[in-house]
Design an enzyme around this catalytic site. Structure first.
Site, mmCIF file in Angstrom:
data_model
loop_
_atom_site.group_PDB
_atom_site.id
_atom_site.type_symbol
_atom_site.label_atom_id
_atom_site.label_comp_id
_atom_site.label_asym_id
_atom_site.label_seq_id
_atom_site.Cartn_x
_atom_site.Cartn_y
_atom_site.Cartn_z
ATOM 1 N N ASP A 46 0.848 -1.195 0.000
ATOM 2 C CA ASP A 46 0.000 0.000 0.000
ATOM 3 C C ASP A 46 0.888 1.250 0.000
ATOM 4 O O ASP A 46 1.549 1.551 0.985
ATOM 5 C CB ASP A 46 -0.899 0.006 1.238
ATOM 6 C CG ASP A 46 -1.876 1.172 1.232
ATOM 7 O OD1 ASP A 46 -2.978 1.006 0.676
ATOM 8 O OD2 ASP A 46 -1.512 2.252 1.751
ATOM 9 N N TYR A 51 3.378 9.649 -0.471
ATOM 10 C CA TYR A 51 4.418 9.015 0.360
ATOM 11 C C TYR A 51 5.808 9.167 -0.275
ATOM 12 O O TYR A 51 6.818 8.859 0.358
ATOM 13 C CB TYR A 51 4.143 7.518 0.588
ATOM 14 C CG TYR A 51 2.823 7.177 1.242
ATOM 15 C CD1 TYR A 51 2.024 8.148 1.843
ATOM 16 C CD2 TYR A 51 2.354 5.861 1.272
ATOM 17 C CE1 TYR A 51 0.815 7.827 2.429
ATOM 18 C CE2 TYR A 51 1.149 5.536 1.873
ATOM 19 C CZ TYR A 51 0.378 6.517 2.434
ATOM 20 O OH TYR A 51 -0.820 6.186 3.022
ATOM 21 N N LYS A 76 -2.432 5.937 -4.451
ATOM 22 C CA LYS A 76 -3.498 6.911 -4.172
ATOM 23 C C LYS A 76 -3.186 8.253 -4.824
ATOM 24 O O LYS A 76 -2.014 8.636 -4.926
ATOM 25 C CB LYS A 76 -3.647 7.114 -2.655
ATOM 26 C CG LYS A 76 -3.614 5.820 -1.854
ATOM 27 C CD LYS A 76 -3.866 6.014 -0.377
ATOM 28 C CE LYS A 76 -3.549 4.751 0.397
ATOM 29 N NZ LYS A 76 -2.123 4.595 0.745
ATOM 30 N N HIS A 109 -7.189 9.784 -2.187
ATOM 31 C CA HIS A 109 -6.553 9.673 -0.864
ATOM 32 C C HIS A 109 -7.403 10.329 0.242
ATOM 33 O O HIS A 109 -7.540 9.775 1.332
ATOM 34 C CB HIS A 109 -5.158 10.314 -0.937
ATOM 35 C CG HIS A 109 -4.185 9.794 0.059
ATOM 36 N ND1 HIS A 109 -2.832 9.701 -0.185
ATOM 37 C CD2 HIS A 109 -4.349 9.347 1.328
ATOM 38 C CE1 HIS A 109 -2.222 9.209 0.878
ATOM 39 N NE2 HIS A 109 -3.115 8.992 1.809
HETATM 40 N N1 LIG Z 1 -5.147 6.535 3.607
HETATM 41 C C1 LIG Z 1 -4.587 7.225 4.568
HETATM 42 O O1 LIG Z 1 -4.888 8.420 4.764
HETATM 43 C C2 LIG Z 1 -3.569 6.563 5.432
HETATM 44 C C3 LIG Z 1 -3.117 7.197 6.610
HETATM 45 C C4 LIG Z 1 -2.177 6.522 7.397
HETATM 46 C C5 LIG Z 1 -1.733 5.271 7.022
HETATM 47 N N2 LIG Z 1 -2.167 4.686 5.859
HETATM 48 C C6 LIG Z 1 -1.678 3.348 5.420
HETATM 49 O O2 LIG Z 1 -1.741 2.443 6.515
HETATM 50 C C7 LIG Z 1 -0.435 1.894 6.734
HETATM 51 C C8 LIG Z 1 -0.234 1.552 8.193
HETATM 52 O O3 LIG Z 1 -0.487 2.679 9.014
HETATM 53 P P1 LIG Z 1 0.683 3.480 9.790
HETATM 54 O O4 LIG Z 1 1.946 3.331 9.065
HETATM 55 O O5 LIG Z 1 0.162 4.865 10.003
HETATM 56 O O6 LIG Z 1 0.696 2.836 11.231
HETATM 57 P P2 LIG Z 1 0.745 1.360 11.880
HETATM 58 O O7 LIG Z 1 0.965 0.327 10.853
HETATM 59 O O8 LIG Z 1 -0.461 1.269 12.773
HETATM 60 O O9 LIG Z 1 2.022 1.485 12.839
HETATM 61 C C9 LIG Z 1 3.326 1.668 12.364
HETATM 62 C C10 LIG Z 1 4.229 1.971 13.559
HETATM 63 O O10 LIG Z 1 4.189 0.896 14.486
HETATM 64 C C11 LIG Z 1 5.496 0.321 14.628
HETATM 65 N N3 LIG Z 1 5.302 -1.145 14.588
HETATM 66 C C12 LIG Z 1 4.978 -1.907 13.509
HETATM 67 N N4 LIG Z 1 4.865 -3.193 13.854
HETATM 68 C C13 LIG Z 1 5.103 -3.267 15.183
HETATM 69 C C14 LIG Z 1 5.140 -4.345 16.101
HETATM 70 N N5 LIG Z 1 4.911 -5.591 15.716
HETATM 71 N N6 LIG Z 1 5.431 -4.056 17.402
HETATM 72 C C15 LIG Z 1 5.661 -2.780 17.796
HETATM 73 N N7 LIG Z 1 5.641 -1.731 16.969
HETATM 74 C C16 LIG Z 1 5.371 -1.964 15.660
HETATM 75 C C17 LIG Z 1 6.317 0.829 13.464
HETATM 76 O O11 LIG Z 1 7.677 1.006 13.869
HETATM 77 P P3 LIG Z 1 8.960 0.635 12.955
HETATM 78 O O12 LIG Z 1 8.654 0.963 11.537
HETATM 79 O O13 LIG Z 1 10.026 1.513 13.553
HETATM 80 O O14 LIG Z 1 9.237 -0.829 13.171
HETATM 81 C C18 LIG Z 1 5.668 2.175 13.192
HETATM 82 O O15 LIG Z 1 6.187 3.169 14.063
HETATM 83 C C19 LIG Z 1 0.486 3.010 6.212
HETATM 84 O O16 LIG Z 1 1.824 2.582 6.019
HETATM 85 C C20 LIG Z 1 -0.232 3.384 4.942
HETATM 86 O O17 LIG Z 1 0.005 2.430 3.929
HETATM 87 C C21 LIG Z 1 -3.085 5.314 5.078
#
Ligand SMILES: NC(=O)c1ccc[n+]([C@@H]2O[C@H](COP(=O)([O-])OP(=O)(O)OC[C@H]3O[C@@H](n4cnc5c(N)ncnc54)[C@H](OP(=O)(O)O)[C@@H]3O)[C@@H](O)[C@H]2O)c1
Length: 282
Positions: A46, A51, A76, A109
């Site tokens: 994704d 990004y 997106k 997006h």
């Molecule tokens: N459409 C939108 O507006 C929108 C907005 C936000 C996100 N997204 C999408 O959703 C995806 C995921 O959301 P996100 O990146 O915001 O947050 P997330 O996946 O909820 O969390 C990522 C964070 O958690 C840490 N982490 C990951 N796995 C872990 C584990 N097993 N144990 C402890 N900590 C862990 C990562 O650290 P490290 O990387 O340092 O390991 C990072 O700091 C994004 O990458 C993107 O593709 C979309």
């Protein structure tokens, strides 16, 4: 066994229920993280123009030796490109940066109701063109509230295949999820572990101890059992692997309900509110 289930979308295409998100991964770290994810077995990435790492995502997929058809790619539309002419250029740019001639899924997006005179309808009609010409196998939206989805239903032909919204135990986002369920729109849960904020919650740590899994695995499993699509982000190889190992446990109904009861409504929201978010890059 780590067989990732497929979810059938309303256009007949199938998306792997677990993927890998690359938001906030620096371009110079992206190819390595995506390569690691593909090595572990993820087959769904994704990304987004905003990004700034689509090129590196494409490079990693090519370097993996996997066939293009084996990896589901979502991107997106930039918030800067809602005007139809700009959207066409932005979509061309996304394909050229990825280095592929199609994406599996392309999303608006953000609805940006306070920009572009509140017009996301002509933007959606432009995505319908990408769907018709086959360069986007599926099209959908992100951060759409119920009223935004209702407007698309009233004024356009195509029901979005997905709506990608913030969902995690502190913001279960039930109203938008249930609209999706009733209208054949699959929910994709972004920030599925609330960027780590839910992992110390005592309800979650207690369940994790009981089932012998980590808090992140428990929360991701909760999403999977609710039927949502998730793509946790990590640049840490051990976590990329940990987040993939969630298909050898089943949470009982009491644990599922206990996690859902952590919902804090609007107070649990970590990202911007879709009704008022009005950021567009230059
Ligand atoms: N459409 C939108 O507006 C929108 C907005 C936000 C996100 N997204 C999408 O959703 C995806 C995921 O959301 P996100 O990146 O915001 O947050 P997330 O996946 O909820 O969390 C990522 C964070 O958690 C840490 N982490 C990951 N796995 C872990 C584990 N097993 N144990 C402890 N900590 C862990 C990562 O650290 P490290 O990387 O340092 O390991 C990072 O700091 C994004 O990458 C993107 O593709 C979309």
């Amino acid at each position: 066994m780590n067989a990732v289930p497929g979810i059938t979308l309303n256009d007949g295409n199938t998306i792997p229920q677990l993927g890998f998100g690359v938001f906030q991964i620096e371009p110079e770290d992206t190819a390595e993280a995506v390569s690691e994810a593909l090595r572990i077995g993820y087959r769904h990435i994704d990304t987004a123009e905003m990004y700034a790492n689509e090129k590196e995502v494409g490079d990693a997929i090519r370097a993996s030796g996997l066939d293009r058809s084996e990896v589901f790619i979502t991107s997106k539309l930039s918030n800067a490109a809602h005007d139809p002419r700009d959207a066409r250029e932005a979509f061309d740019r996304t394909l050229s940066d990825l280095g592929f001639d199609y994406v599996d899924l392309f999303l608006i997006h953000w609805p940006l109701p306070m920009l572009y005179g509140g017009d996301f309808v002509s933007t959606w009609k432009t995505l319908e063109e990408f769907d018709s010409d086959g360069r986007a196998r599926s099209i959908g939206v992100s951060n759409f509230q119920v009223e935004h989805l209702e407007r698309l239903a009233a004024e356009t032909e195509t029901v979005p295949a997905v709506n990608q919204i913030e969902v995690h135990p502190y913001l279960t986002n039930e109203a938008v999820r249930s609209y999706g369920r009733e209208h054949g729109i699959a929910t994709e849960a972004w920030s599925p572990i609330a960027q780590g904020a839910v992992l110390d919650d005592p309800t979650i740590t207690k369940i994790a101890e009981k089932v012998g899994k980590t808090p992140a695995q428990v929360v991701l499993r909760w999403h999977i059992q609710r039927g949502d699509i998730v793509f946790p982000k990590s640049v840490t190889p051990s976590r990329i692997k940990e987040n993939f190992e969630i298909f050898d446990l089943e949470l009982g109904s009491e644990d599922m309900e206990g996690i859902s009861a952590l919902d804090r409504g609007e107070q649990g929201r970590t990202g911007a509110h879709p009704d008022t978010f009005a950021y567009a890059p230059n």
